[in-house]
Design a protein around this motif. Structure first.
Motif, PDB file in Angstrom:
ATOM      1  N   TYR A  48       1.146  -0.802  -0.356  1.00 59.97           N
ATOM      2  CA  TYR A  48      -0.162  -0.128   0.196  1.00 59.97           C
ATOM      3  C   TYR A  48       0.964   1.218   0.258  1.00 59.97           C
ATOM      4  O   TYR A  48       1.993   1.499   0.932  1.00 59.97           O
ATOM      5  N   ILE A  49       1.187   2.313  -0.906  1.00 62.20           N
ATOM      6  CA  ILE A  49       1.344   3.455  -0.790  1.00 62.20           C
ATOM      7  C   ILE A  49       0.702   4.301  -1.702  1.00 62.20           C
ATOM      8  O   ILE A  49       0.043   4.706  -2.867  1.00 62.20           O
ATOM      9  N   GLY A  50      -0.145   5.178  -0.497  1.00 62.22           N
ATOM     10  CA  GLY A  50      -0.857   6.334  -0.987  1.00 62.22           C
ATOM     11  C   GLY A  50      -2.513   5.187  -1.211  1.00 62.22           C
ATOM     12  O   GLY A  50      -2.460   4.584  -0.735  1.00 62.22           O
ATOM     13  N   GLY A  67       5.812  12.039   3.238  1.00 61.68           N
ATOM     14  CA  GLY A  67       4.791  12.025   3.933  1.00 61.68           C
ATOM     15  C   GLY A  67       3.395  11.032   3.275  1.00 61.68           C
ATOM     16  O   GLY A  67       2.757  11.633   3.231  1.00 61.68           O
ATOM     17  N   GLN A  68       3.858  10.307   2.409  1.00 61.04           N
ATOM     18  CA  GLN A  68       2.727   9.352   1.846  1.00 61.04           C
ATOM     19  C   GLN A  68       2.350   8.127   2.642  1.00 61.04           C
ATOM     20  O   GLN A  68       3.764   7.138   3.151  1.00 61.04           O
ATOM     21  N   VAL A 116       9.306  12.417  -8.040  1.00 64.87           N
ATOM     22  CA  VAL A 116       9.114  11.740  -7.881  1.00 64.87           C
ATOM     23  C   VAL A 116       7.484  11.902  -6.106  1.00 64.87           C
ATOM     24  O   VAL A 116       8.388  12.302  -5.250  1.00 64.87           O
ATOM     25  N   ARG A 117       7.119  12.248  -6.410  1.00 59.52           N
ATOM     26  CA  ARG A 117       5.353  12.748  -5.516  1.00 59.52           C
ATOM     27  C   ARG A 117       5.069  11.570  -4.794  1.00 59.52           C
ATOM     28  O   ARG A 117       4.410  12.279  -3.710  1.00 59.52           O
ATOM     29  N   THR A 118       4.498  10.786  -5.916  1.00 59.49           N
ATOM     30  CA  THR A 118       4.090   9.060  -4.841  1.00 59.49           C
ATOM     31  C   THR A 118       5.093   8.570  -4.710  1.00 59.49           C
ATOM     32  O   THR A 118       4.594   7.425  -3.129  1.00 59.49           O
ATOM     33  N   GLY A 119       5.702   7.790  -5.663  1.00 58.09           N
ATOM     34  CA  GLY A 119       6.501   6.430  -4.974  1.00 58.09           C
ATOM     35  C   GLY A 119       6.787   5.946  -6.469  1.00 58.09           C
ATOM     36  O   GLY A 119       5.752   6.628  -7.883  1.00 58.09           O
ATOM     37  N   SER A 227      -9.325   9.088   1.786  1.00 60.74           N
ATOM     38  CA  SER A 227      -8.401   8.082   0.667  1.00 60.74           C
ATOM     39  C   SER A 227      -7.690   7.102   1.651  1.00 60.74           C
ATOM     40  O   SER A 227      -8.013   5.787   1.440  1.00 60.74           O
ATOM     41  N   LEU A 228      -7.622   7.870   2.519  1.00 65.92           N
ATOM     42  CA  LEU A 228      -7.305   6.658   3.959  1.00 65.92           C
ATOM     43  C   LEU A 228      -8.719   5.948   4.179  1.00 65.92           C
ATOM     44  O   LEU A 228      -8.458   5.015   4.791  1.00 65.92           O
TER      45      LEU A 228
END
Length: 280
Positions: A48-50, A67-68, A116-119, A227-228
């Motif tokens: 799970y990434i973001g 921060g992700q 790279v903003r999320t992964g 999102s969470l």
């Protein structure tokens, strides 16, 4: 629950390394202001990434942006085996210092990481090719260890088979009020929750907290809450046989219909189809 993980650098270095051998990788959302490079061996499960949720196999290599929210959950290993997880954490400021201190060759790597903003999930070919390098990273010390790490990082941006995780990502922000609000959100996102409650806990007005989400994290309270909740729902869909109605309620949605709408909006599939597609 999603927790803020506090990282201390390896003594005398600008980065942190950890190697874990475990019988179980539990589901625990966490986040931190560092990049995280995770190399996993002898494990199978879900990564799970973001908002990106995908299965991983016996060897896995992924990069998480600062921060992700992220976690790995692995199935129990075969008898007599342990999962091995090697983790490297670092900040862009560390590479900036090296580049400005006499290693301008690192500027290209620094620029790539900043994009790279999320992964990123790297190819199996690269993960296999870098397995000896990660073994060396664990055993080496001093300058050879640093050189090994820089070679690994350099190889990452050369991977033509890498999958960049889509999404706007979150910008990690150190404002105390925002951190307090995030901690409260991350502990209570599965129950009814409003921006006004977070603002009261953080000691800020709703308007101020709304601005902090927008300016500090480039997102909104409602988008992060959704999102969470959807991430939690995906975890339940993939790891339990619970009904859609149960999962909707357990993830914090006030109605099944709202859960369906938001799930399709974020995952492009209804929950039942998502469960079947990812499990297959």
């Amino acid at each position: 629950m999603l927790v803020r993980e506090w990282i201390s650098p390896t003594e005398g270095q600008g980065w942190f390394y950890q190697c874990l051998e475990e019988t179980l990788c539990p589901f625990q959302w966490h986040y931190h202001p560092e990049f995280e490079l995770t190399f996993t061996l002898r494990a199978r499960g879900v990564r799970y990434i973001g908002s990106d949720i995908a299965p991983f196999g016996e060897i896995d290599l992924a990069l998480v942006a600062p921060g992700q929210p992220h976690t790995w959950q692995a199935n129990p290993p075969e008898q007599g085996q342990l999962h091995q997880v090697q983790v490297v954490l670092f900040r862009l400021e560390w590479l900036d210092g090296l580049a400005q201190g006499g290693l301008p060759e690192l500027r290209a790597l620094r620029s790539w990481l900043a994009s790279v903003r999320t992964g990123v999930v790297f190819s199996q070919a690269l993960a296999i090719a870098l397995q000896p390098a990660f073994a060396e990273l664990h055993s080496l010390r001093g300058v050879p260890r640093l050189a090994c790490l820089l070679n690994i990082l350099h190889a990452l941006m050369q991977d033509a088979g890498a999958r960049l995780i889509d999404g706007p990502g979150l910008v990690f922000h150190e404002d105390r009020r925002l951190q307090v609000a995030l901690a409260h959100l991350q502990q209570h996102y599965t129950r009814p929750l409003a921006l006004a409650e977070l603002a009261a806990v953080a000691g800020a007005s709703p308007a101020t907290l709304k601005r902090l989400f927008h300016d500090g994290m480039k997102t909104t309270f409602s988008a992060l809450l959704a999102s969470l909740r959807i991430g939690h729902a995906c975890h339940l869909l993939l790891t339990t046989e619970r009904s859609i109605a149960f999962i909707a309620t357990a993830s914090g949605f006030p109605s099944v219909s709202q859960f369906y709408r938001k799930f399709i909006e974020l995952k492009a599939l209804p929950p039942a189809q998502y469960r079947s597609a990812v499990r297959s």
